[in-house]
Write an enzyme that holds these catalytic residues in place. Structure first.
Site, PDB file in Angstrom:
ATOM      1  N   ASP A 137      -0.109   5.027   0.901  1.00  0.00           N
ATOM      2  CA  ASP A 137      -0.334   6.024   1.946  1.00  0.00           C
ATOM      3  C   ASP A 137      -0.261   5.379   3.331  1.00  0.00           C
ATOM      4  O   ASP A 137      -1.049   4.495   3.657  1.00  0.00           O
ATOM      5  CB  ASP A 137      -1.703   6.673   1.759  1.00  0.00           C
ATOM      6  CG  ASP A 137      -1.862   7.311   0.383  1.00  0.00           C
ATOM      7  OD1 ASP A 137      -0.879   7.876  -0.105  1.00  0.00           O
ATOM      8  OD2 ASP A 137      -2.969   7.240  -0.183  1.00  0.00           O
ATOM      9  N   ASP A 194       0.877  -1.165   0.000  1.00  0.00           N
ATOM     10  CA  ASP A 194       0.000   0.000   0.000  1.00  0.00           C
ATOM     11  C   ASP A 194       0.921   1.224   0.000  1.00  0.00           C
ATOM     12  O   ASP A 194       2.103   1.131   0.359  1.00  0.00           O
ATOM     13  CB  ASP A 194      -0.890  -0.024   1.248  1.00  0.00           C
ATOM     14  CG  ASP A 194      -1.792   1.190   1.339  1.00  0.00           C
ATOM     15  OD1 ASP A 194      -2.323   1.619   0.300  1.00  0.00           O
ATOM     16  OD2 ASP A 194      -1.967   1.717   2.456  1.00  0.00           O
TER      17      ASP A 194
END
Length: 243
Positions: free
Chosen positions: A14, A12
């Site tokens: 963020d 991922d």
């Protein structure tokens, strides 16, 4: 963990590679609280709402989820809606404008521990991809000076164009593994969001690593993480690559 058991790392963005989760949180806060204030709603949007209803989800899903928690129903609209439109899409677009303004004014610096792990994995020859609900993933990676490490990026933009279900569904992670040519059992998912670790578990990946940036170790494990770290620097030694 033993990296000999895995051939790919699916990150991922963020909150895992870059601290843009903080920028997203600020943008969501501004948009939702401006909206609630204009409607005369006394109960404000809080960080707890972000982790419960928004974190890790595609933008419009996050809008829809939070509004439902306040029993507010708006028309769906569509992606072309102006930021002034009181629709799910209009609010999502308003949030994105706020995010882009903060990013342009302040830039983004990746987490040092995440840089260390990515560089070690690159040296090791591990395949890597970014799997992010954000439609700004490529721009954020470029601003952070990290885009060269990720030949595969499955962002909210690509997911929307190709009809892939967003997290907590595993579809975007499965797509990234397929693009890298790696079986899911040989791939590691790295996530800081509850919806993200749930997606990793639903996809039956080889390992799901939760990165605790505030949501809590117990919650990450309960939602699908096999192990939890506070910083990806904790996993550099396991790569076998020395500085």
């Amino acid at each position: 963990m033993d990296w000999n058991d895995y051939d790919a790392a699916l990150f991922d963005l963020d909150g895992v590679i870059t601290p843009t989760a903080e920028v997203h949180m600020r943008a969501w806060d501004k948009m939702f609280n401006d909206f609630l204030r204009d409607r005369g709603v006394d109960e404000p949007y809080t960080d707890a709402d972000y982790f419960t209803y928004v974190d890790g989800k595609p933008r419009y899903d996050g809008v829809r989820s939070f509004l439902a928690s306040r029993d507010i129903t708006l028309p769906e609209g569509d992606a072309s809606d102006p930021v002034s439109a009181e629709t799910v899409s209009g609010l999502g677009n308003r949030k994105n404008d706020d995010f882009e303004q903060i990013l342009a004014e302040e830039g983004v610096t990746p987490y040092p521990g995440s840089v260390a792990l990515v560089e070690a994995l690159a040296t090791r020859g591990t395949k890597m991809a970014i799997v992010s609900s954000s439609r700004n993933a490529a721009a954020v990676l470029t601003a952070a000076g990290m885009i060269e490490h990720f030949p595969v990026i499955v962002s909210g933009k690509e997911a929307g164009e190709r009809g892939l279900a967003g997290k907590p569904a595993p579809d975007t992670f499965l797509d990234a593994a397929a693009q890298l040519g790696v079986p899911k059992e040989r791939a590691v998912v790295f996530e800081d969001a509850l919806s993200g670790v749930a997606a990793g578990r639903a996809g039956d990946f080889g390992l799901v690593v939760g990165v605790d940036r505030g949501v809590g170790e117990d919650a990450l494990i309960a939602n699908g993480a096999d192990v939890v770290v506070d910083d990806l620097a904790e996993l550099v030694e396991e790569t076998g690559v020395t500085a």
